[in-house]
Write a protein that holds these residues in place. Structure first.
Motif, PDB file in Angstrom:
ATOM      1  N   ILE A  77       8.465  64.291  -4.374  1.00  0.00           N
ATOM      2  CA  ILE A  77       8.364  63.333  -5.157  1.00  0.00           C
ATOM      3  C   ILE A  77       7.688  62.628  -3.934  1.00  0.00           C
ATOM      4  O   ILE A  77       7.506  61.517  -4.693  1.00  0.00           O
ATOM      5  N   VAL A  78       7.202  62.902  -2.985  1.00  0.00           N
ATOM      6  CA  VAL A  78       6.536  62.306  -2.306  1.00  0.00           C
ATOM      7  C   VAL A  78       5.122  61.855  -2.906  1.00  0.00           C
ATOM      8  O   VAL A  78       4.397  61.048  -3.084  1.00  0.00           O
ATOM      9  N   ALA A  79       4.623  63.494  -3.740  1.00  0.00           N
ATOM     10  CA  ALA A  79       3.265  63.225  -3.598  1.00  0.00           C
ATOM     11  C   ALA A  79       3.557  62.336  -5.358  1.00  0.00           C
ATOM     12  O   ALA A  79       2.460  62.026  -4.974  1.00  0.00           O
ATOM     13  N   TYR A  80       4.180  62.148  -6.151  1.00  0.00           N
ATOM     14  CA  TYR A  80       4.156  61.702  -6.970  1.00  0.00           C
ATOM     15  C   TYR A  80       4.464  60.273  -7.046  1.00  0.00           C
ATOM     16  O   TYR A  80       3.548  59.396  -7.210  1.00  0.00           O
ATOM     17  N   GLY A  81       4.660  59.884  -6.007  1.00  0.00           N
ATOM     18  CA  GLY A  81       5.344  58.732  -5.728  1.00  0.00           C
ATOM     19  C   GLY A  81       4.023  58.207  -4.817  1.00  0.00           C
ATOM     20  O   GLY A  81       3.964  56.728  -4.598  1.00  0.00           O
ATOM     21  N   ALA A  82       3.162  58.446  -4.337  1.00  0.00           N
ATOM     22  CA  ALA A  82       2.342  57.589  -3.551  1.00  0.00           C
ATOM     23  C   ALA A  82       0.896  58.246  -5.211  1.00  0.00           C
ATOM     24  O   ALA A  82       0.312  57.178  -4.867  1.00  0.00           O
ATOM     25  N   VAL A  83       0.849  58.436  -5.926  1.00  0.00           N
ATOM     26  CA  VAL A  83       0.720  58.991  -6.517  1.00  0.00           C
ATOM     27  C   VAL A  83       0.133  57.185  -7.674  1.00  0.00           C
ATOM     28  O   VAL A  83      -0.602  57.096  -7.688  1.00  0.00           O
ATOM     29  N   PHE A  87      13.526  46.733  -2.434  1.00  0.00           N
ATOM     30  CA  PHE A  87      14.406  48.047  -3.069  1.00  0.00           C
ATOM     31  C   PHE A  87      14.904  49.665  -3.082  1.00  0.00           C
ATOM     32  O   PHE A  87      15.742  49.828  -2.694  1.00  0.00           O
ATOM     33  N   GLY A  88      13.538  50.060  -2.490  1.00  0.00           N
ATOM     34  CA  GLY A  88      13.541  51.387  -2.200  1.00  0.00           C
ATOM     35  C   GLY A  88      13.595  51.449  -1.223  1.00  0.00           C
ATOM     36  O   GLY A  88      14.365  52.806  -0.872  1.00  0.00           O
ATOM     37  N   SER A  89      13.653  50.927  -0.161  1.00  0.00           N
ATOM     38  CA  SER A  89      13.863  50.499   1.003  1.00  0.00           C
ATOM     39  C   SER A  89      15.079  51.511   1.156  1.00  0.00           C
ATOM     40  O   SER A  89      16.544  52.231   2.162  1.00  0.00           O
ATOM     41  N   ILE A 125      15.108  65.289   2.496  1.00  0.00           N
ATOM     42  CA  ILE A 125      16.198  63.959   2.278  1.00  0.00           C
ATOM     43  C   ILE A 125      14.702  62.929   2.566  1.00  0.00           C
ATOM     44  O   ILE A 125      14.264  61.559   1.871  1.00  0.00           O
ATOM     45  N   ILE A 126      14.440  63.029   3.745  1.00  0.00           N
ATOM     46  CA  ILE A 126      13.930  61.604   4.272  1.00  0.00           C
ATOM     47  C   ILE A 126      12.212  61.267   3.822  1.00  0.00           C
ATOM     48  O   ILE A 126      11.896  60.306   3.121  1.00  0.00           O
ATOM     49  N   VAL A 127      11.660  62.861   3.397  1.00  0.00           N
ATOM     50  CA  VAL A 127      10.499  62.382   2.681  1.00  0.00           C
ATOM     51  C   VAL A 127      10.943  62.554   1.482  1.00  0.00           C
ATOM     52  O   VAL A 127       9.810  61.636   0.959  1.00  0.00           O
ATOM     53  N   GLY A 128      11.527  62.642   0.553  1.00  0.00           N
ATOM     54  CA  GLY A 128      12.589  62.339  -0.831  1.00  0.00           C
ATOM     55  C   GLY A 128      12.274  61.544  -0.201  1.00  0.00           C
ATOM     56  O   GLY A 128      12.150  60.201  -1.805  1.00  0.00           O
ATOM     57  N   SER A 129      13.256  60.613  -0.041  1.00  0.00           N
ATOM     58  CA  SER A 129      13.189  59.182   0.281  1.00  0.00           C
ATOM     59  C   SER A 129      11.968  57.980   0.258  1.00  0.00           C
ATOM     60  O   SER A 129      11.935  57.645  -0.394  1.00  0.00           O
ATOM     61  N   ILE A 130      11.035  58.661   0.945  1.00  0.00           N
ATOM     62  CA  ILE A 130      10.056  57.902   1.388  1.00  0.00           C
ATOM     63  C   ILE A 130       9.075  57.712   0.055  1.00  0.00           C
ATOM     64  O   ILE A 130       8.287  57.025  -0.572  1.00  0.00           O
ATOM     65  N   GLY A 131       9.302  59.241  -1.240  1.00  0.00           N
ATOM     66  CA  GLY A 131       8.837  59.394  -2.154  1.00  0.00           C
ATOM     67  C   GLY A 131       9.754  57.701  -3.277  1.00  0.00           C
ATOM     68  O   GLY A 131       8.172  57.041  -4.360  1.00  0.00           O
ATOM     69  N   ILE A 132      10.891  58.093  -3.340  1.00  0.00           N
ATOM     70  CA  ILE A 132      11.500  56.877  -4.618  1.00  0.00           C
ATOM     71  C   ILE A 132      11.029  55.587  -3.347  1.00  0.00           C
ATOM     72  O   ILE A 132      10.389  53.920  -4.474  1.00  0.00           O
ATOM     73  N   ILE A 133      10.718  54.870  -1.941  1.00  0.00           N
ATOM     74  CA  ILE A 133      10.324  54.067  -2.243  1.00  0.00           C
ATOM     75  C   ILE A 133       9.028  53.438  -2.498  1.00  0.00           C
ATOM     76  O   ILE A 133       8.845  52.443  -2.998  1.00  0.00           O
ATOM     77  N   LEU A 134       8.177  55.114  -2.188  1.00  0.00           N
ATOM     78  CA  LEU A 134       6.535  54.682  -3.148  1.00  0.00           C
ATOM     79  C   LEU A 134       6.835  53.702  -4.283  1.00  0.00           C
ATOM     80  O   LEU A 134       5.737  52.958  -5.265  1.00  0.00           O
ATOM     81  N   TYR A 135       7.300  54.764  -5.149  1.00  0.00           N
ATOM     82  CA  TYR A 135       7.473  54.461  -6.692  1.00  0.00           C
ATOM     83  C   TYR A 135       8.096  52.921  -7.627  1.00  0.00           C
ATOM     84  O   TYR A 135       7.982  52.593  -8.044  1.00  0.00           O
ATOM     85  N   GLN A 136       9.181  52.628  -5.988  1.00  0.00           N
ATOM     86  CA  GLN A 136       9.802  51.737  -6.578  1.00  0.00           C
ATOM     87  C   GLN A 136       8.934  49.935  -6.112  1.00  0.00           C
ATOM     88  O   GLN A 136       8.536  49.216  -6.306  1.00  0.00           O
ATOM     89  N   ALA A 137       7.952  50.477  -4.891  1.00  0.00           N
ATOM     90  CA  ALA A 137       7.183  49.871  -4.893  1.00  0.00           C
ATOM     91  C   ALA A 137       6.011  49.624  -5.877  1.00  0.00           C
ATOM     92  O   ALA A 137       5.987  48.414  -6.560  1.00  0.00           O
ATOM     93  N   ALA A 138       5.652  50.373  -6.898  1.00  0.00           N
ATOM     94  CA  ALA A 138       4.347  50.423  -7.502  1.00  0.00           C
ATOM     95  C   ALA A 138       5.593  49.867  -8.955  1.00  0.00           C
ATOM     96  O   ALA A 138       4.587  48.963  -9.697  1.00  0.00           O
ATOM     97  N   ALA A 139       6.537  50.203  -8.733  1.00  0.00           N
ATOM     98  CA  ALA A 139       7.472  50.245 -10.355  1.00  0.00           C
ATOM     99  C   ALA A 139       7.207  48.204 -10.030  1.00  0.00           C
ATOM    100  O   ALA A 139       7.449  47.511 -10.847  1.00  0.00           O
ATOM    101  N   GLY A 140       7.619  47.784  -8.625  1.00  0.00           N
ATOM    102  CA  GLY A 140       7.801  46.044  -8.643  1.00  0.00           C
ATOM    103  C   GLY A 140       6.930  45.296  -9.089  1.00  0.00           C
ATOM    104  O   GLY A 140       6.307  44.294  -9.182  1.00  0.00           O
TER     105      GLY A 140
END
Length: 220
Positions: A188-194, A103-105, A128-143
């Motif tokens: 975004i990537v920092a938050y997603g990583a946490v 989903f995040g990818s 933008i790429i860095v922020g999108s990686i943060g989104i991938i990290l978050y969506q994985a966690a949400a899953g």
């Protein structure tokens, strides 16, 4: 840079997602079926694409998307994971991870393709790429959260948790776009990583412990 975005954008999302999938699955061998990992990852890409399209065509809601988009995105995951065959199955948590990563990818290519004509320099693309990686990290966690909710019978609790935990992320995106400061994407990537760390270090190990207990019980 704009000329190579369409060719590279899909890989910029899928490659990090596959790497994170490999990291997340370590130590859970034997607890899932490879076929289901593949299927949920592909389904995640499909529903992520649909969600991205809906968000694109409803972007005029303005600041309200801070709340509305998390609801939309997490309900898509619930539709997939909350089917009868996944109820009370510990492997549902693992499939939630692969679904969330798929989903995040799609959000990396979606962001680059949508904003391609507006990109003025390579640094903007990088952020933008860095922020999108943060989104991938978050969506994985949400899953993982939603998968654990389906497994544990506490789906409502984990739906709300995944929605509310995404609000800081969407708020950061809104602020970043409003004040035209792309470097804030690093938040975004920092938050997603946490949140991703919490999911794979605090939520997923619960099913591994349960799996080991069941194995010991079967041996006795």
């Amino acid at each position: 840079m704009a000329s190579i975005i369409p060719q590279m954008s899909l890989f910029l999302g899928i490659i990090p997602a596959l790497l994170l999938l490999w990291i997340g699955l370590r130590g859970y061998e034997g607890m899932y079926k490879d076929k289901n990992i593949f299927l949920t990852f592909i389904v995640g890409i499909i529903i992520g694409f649909i969600a991205a399209l809906i968000e694109l065509f409803t972007a005029e809601v303005g600041i309200f998307y801070i709340i509305l988009f998390p609801v939309l995105e997490q309900m898509f995951k619930v539709i997939v994971l909350n089917i009868g065959r996944f109820h009370e199955k510990q492997e549902t948590v693992i499939y939630g991870l692969s679904l969330g990563l798929g989903f995040g990818s799609i959000f990396t290519p979606a962001s680059l393709l949508i904003l391609g004509s507006q990109i003025q320099d390579n640094f903007t693309v990088l952020f933008i790429i860095v922020g999108s990686i943060g989104i991938i990290l978050y969506q994985a966690a949400a899953g993982v959260f939603i998968g654990y909710g389906v497994f544990s019978g506490r789906l409502t609790t984990y739906i709300f948790a995944s929605i509310f935990a995404e609000i800081p992320l969407t708020a950061t995106i809104f602020i970043t776009e409003y004040i035209q400061k792309p470097y804030l994407q690093v938040l975004i990537v920092a938050y997603g990583a946490v949140v991703f760390w919490y999911a794979i270090q605090r939520i997923m190990p619960r099913i591994r412990a349960n799996y080991e207990r069941r194995k010991r019980t079967l041996k006795t």
